[in-house]
Design a protein around this motif. Sequence first.
Motif, short mmCIF file in Angstrom:
data_model
loop_
_atom_site.label_atom_id
_atom_site.label_comp_id
_atom_site.label_asym_id
_atom_site.label_seq_id
_atom_site.Cartn_x
_atom_site.Cartn_y
_atom_site.Cartn_z
N TRP A 30 -2.94 5.47 -3.76
CA TRP A 30 -2.29 6.49 -2.66
C TRP A 30 -2.05 5.95 -1.26
N GLU A 31 -3.15 5.09 -0.92
CA GLU A 31 -2.65 4.65 0.37
C GLU A 31 -1.47 3.62 0.34
N ALA A 32 -0.99 2.88 -0.79
CA ALA A 32 -0.28 1.84 -0.99
C ALA A 32 1.26 2.51 -1.16
N VAL A 33 1.23 3.75 -1.73
CA VAL A 33 2.55 4.52 -2.00
C VAL A 33 2.85 5.06 -0.55
N GLN A 34 1.63 5.69 0.05
CA GLN A 34 2.07 6.35 1.41
C GLN A 34 2.67 5.32 2.34
N LYS A 35 2.05 3.98 2.46
CA LYS A 35 2.41 3.15 3.55
C LYS A 35 3.71 2.34 3.11
N GLY A 36 4.06 2.47 1.89
CA GLY A 36 5.19 1.70 1.44
C GLY A 36 4.88 0.38 0.83
N TRP A 37 3.74 0.07 0.44
CA TRP A 37 3.39 -1.18 0.06
C TRP A 37 3.61 -1.25 -1.62
#
Length: 473
Positions: free
Chosen positions: A305-312
């Motif tokens: 979830w953090e990855a998709v939110q931050k564009g990773w």
Amino acid sequence: NVPFLEKEGTMRTLIRNGTVVTSVNEYEADIYIEDGIIKEIGKNTSRDAEEIIHAEGKLIFPGGVDEHEHYGSFGGRLFETTDAAAAGGTTTIVDFAPQEKGVPLIDAIKKQAAKAQGTACVDFAFHGIIMDPKESVFEEIAQLPEVGVSTLKLFMAYKGTDFYSDDESILKAMMKARECGVTMMVHAENADIINVLQKKYLAEGHTEPVYHYYSRPPVAEEEATKRAIALARTADCPLYVVHVSVKEAMEAIREAYTQGYPVFGETCTHYLTLTTEYLAKPDFEGAKYVCAPPLRPQKHVDALWEAVQKGWLQAVGSDHCALEGGFETKKRGLGDFTKIPNGCPGVQDRLAMLWTEGVCKGRITRQKFIELFATMPAKVVGLYPQKGEIAAGSDADLVIFDPDYEGVIRNEDSLHGIDYSPFEGFPVKGRPEQVYLRGKKIAENGRFIGPKGEGKWQKCRPYAMCYDYFSLN
């Protein structure tokens, strides 16, 4: 204002006063559609139209682009069940065209396209898959753009099957792909780790579905992802890692990109919403959740979830594979978890799960939702801005979304054509009230209402988003 007079014979639709949501902004506007194309977006539009839709209080999204589908491959049901995509707000699917031994790569794509034409309910495009890695096949890669294919996938897993490719084959394919603007995709899992652990657990008498997870540990995905990145760096080729499921693989992708390499990745709906605990359900129910890579513990869900939110990670696909025969087919693995066929249905619920679990719970913004659901998948495969965007000149693939709806996912309401849903019982907020494909309404309130078979083969352009790195650096 003087009403605009259109030419005779055109099909005209006007959507009034909806809130248009794109990957960069949102605003209230009218959308005027002519012959399946968005012609004008503005306030108080003075246009004549045969159909006028009043969308006050509703959100308007670009139709979803699902870049990861299996219709027919891995035993998935064929394109007659693409009405599920339409009902769930997805108007373009990008399927994989499996290659049989001895069949040229281009012929395999044309064969898969023939299955979709006249059957698919939404527009469709294709990724190539190399399953017969030899020199003549590598030479064919240059022809992929000629048939509208801009992406090519190889499997690092499934040793001993036609899907498996060794490092030499992957590197050769990458070098050819780089020459013609084809984006390389990999299924990144270490086949040897999996092979050894599967035999170990079976020898110890562990046959239950949850051992699908234990035999495919996070390190198997982490190692393969890092190896794929090394191969891509060697070939100076963009890399797109599909269905990323673990924190460490995501971090390897993020690190490579920040170091200046064109390395990207996607995750899937189930890796954002389900955990390993589902594989441990009693009475063999866990088999319903067997997919590869496997479902992971909660810490990986949180990291993704953090990855998709931050564009990773750039996109969220469904990895839809509704196995012919449903749960009965999964039971082939009774007594041996390695024989449980991989795959879960998911195309219909991708929007609902991303919106409910993402936007409604504050994990992502509305703009990020559109980016993950429609815009970035279209960019990756070379269909943007025809698909995945609300703009003048884009296809009128639109979702009129009711944000106030509340319901529960039930398989009896699903259209994927098998007897279970991995998201059974999940509460959802909002739903597609109306779905338009090239200006024609095809779905309404979870029901497919359009004629089947009107999906068109969309030709993807080479040198798509993953190649932008080279023009920017």
